[in-house]
Design an enzyme around this catalytic site. Structure first.
Site, PDB file in Angstrom:
ATOM      1  CG  PHE A   1      -0.290   0.162   2.547  1.00  0.00           C
ATOM      2  CD1 PHE A   1      -0.124   1.409   3.124  1.00  0.00           C
ATOM      3  CD2 PHE A   1       0.173  -0.953   3.233  1.00  0.00           C
ATOM      4  CE1 PHE A   1       0.486   1.561   4.364  1.00  0.00           C
ATOM      5  CE2 PHE A   1       0.776  -0.819   4.474  1.00  0.00           C
ATOM      6  CZ  PHE A   1       0.935   0.434   5.042  1.00  0.00           C
ATOM      7  CB  CYS A   2       1.724   3.809  -1.716  1.00  0.00           C
ATOM      8  SG  CYS A   2       0.765   3.493  -3.222  1.00  0.00           S
ATOM      9  CB  THR A   3      -0.197   8.401  -0.647  1.00  0.00           C
ATOM     10  OG1 THR A   3       0.975   8.490   0.145  1.00  0.00           O
ATOM     11  CG2 THR A   3      -1.152   9.522  -0.277  1.00  0.00           C
TER      12      THR A   3
ATOM     13  CB  ILE B   1      -3.540   5.439   2.707  1.00  0.00           C
ATOM     14  CG1 ILE B   1      -2.401   4.455   2.976  1.00  0.00           C
ATOM     15  CG2 ILE B   1      -4.090   5.976   4.030  1.00  0.00           C
ATOM     16  CD1 ILE B   1      -1.135   5.115   3.511  1.00  0.00           C
TER      17      ILE B   1
END
Length: 260
Positions: free
Chosen positions: A182-184, A211
């Site tokens: 996951f990331c932004t 996210i």
């Protein structure tokens, strides 16, 4: 009341006319009086923009009228003032630098899990096949310090180009588990998931929309803290608002708007 719409959006799609496209987008953003950053690379488009809601959504509709970008989706949040100082449209070799040209999301995405399914897995303690789920944060260390998923793996990388070496050094943490990168907003974890699949780690998924999409659809359960964003708001709470009454936790960083 918050009146400024903020969006982040990206799409991997072949672009072979970046100069022409930049000129077209420049006219569109100026007409819509938007501010932010758009990155154009041969592999696709990445944008962080803010402005009047109707004008910004009209701009996105205009971008989607190009058949290459018709699948473009945007994560939305709000602010009471413009978080960007100016409007930039940059040409890059990659919309998120990894320095691995064989990783080409435009040729096919890695499998993904949506926010609601991920929330269910984290709540029940395993995926639908009964396999342990591990969250893998693909962001830079200073971003992770603002907040991350509970118990997530954090390799303390300083830039995304360090991610491949980190995978090789820590592969045993991932073996035999369902890995959700996951990331932004989704762009880094998309490349990360493809890279890990190419290494033979087959139980790897990307978090669809990152996210910010998780916050939008689920909220903050199983997430600790805020999410750093690359604009003047600095960080968003799980309800996608700014924690205005907290002192700034701004940390030294390279350049803004070089992420996802």
């Amino acid at each position: 009341m918050d009146s400024v719409l903020n969006i982040s959006a990206y799409l991997f799609a072949p672009i072979d006319d970046r100069e022409t496209l930049r000129a077209t987008l420049r006219t569109l953003v100026e007409d819509a009086e938007l501010k932010g950053t758009i990155l154009l690379a041969p592999e696709g488009i990445n944008m962080f923009l803010a402005g009047d809601p109707d004008r910004l959504r009209g701009f996105l509709d205009a971008v989607r009228s190009d058949v290459r970008f018709e699948a473009l989706t945007a994560k939305e949040s709000w602010s009471d003032e413009q978080p960007f100082a100016k409007m930039l449209i940059k040409l890059k070799n990659e919309i998120i630098r990894m320095d691995h040209p064989t990783i080409r999301p435009v040729d096919g995405r890695a499998p993904a899990v949506g926010p609601t399914d991920l929330h269910r897995w984290l709540s029940q303690g395993h995926d639908d096949d009964g396999r342990e789920v591990v969250m893998l944060d693909t962001r830079n260390a200073f971003e992770v310090d603002y907040g991350t998923f509970t118990g997530a793996i954090d390799w303390r990388i300083e830039k995304f180009t360090e991610f491949p070496d980190a995978v090789h050094a820590n592969r045993e943490q991932l073996e035999g588990r369902t890995v959700v990168s996951f990331c932004t907003g989704g762009i880094r974890c998309e490349k990360a998931a493809i890279y890990m699949h190419d290494l033979g780690l087959t139980n790897v998924l990307q978090l669809e929309g990152g996210i910010l999409k998780y916050f939008e659809e689920v909220g903050g359960e199983h997430y600790d803290g805020d999410c750093f964003v690359f604009d003047g708001r600095e960080a968003l709470r799980p309800d996608l608002t700014v924690q205005a009454d907290e002192p700034s936790r701004r940390l030294p960083r390279r350049s803004a708007l070089v992420n996802d």
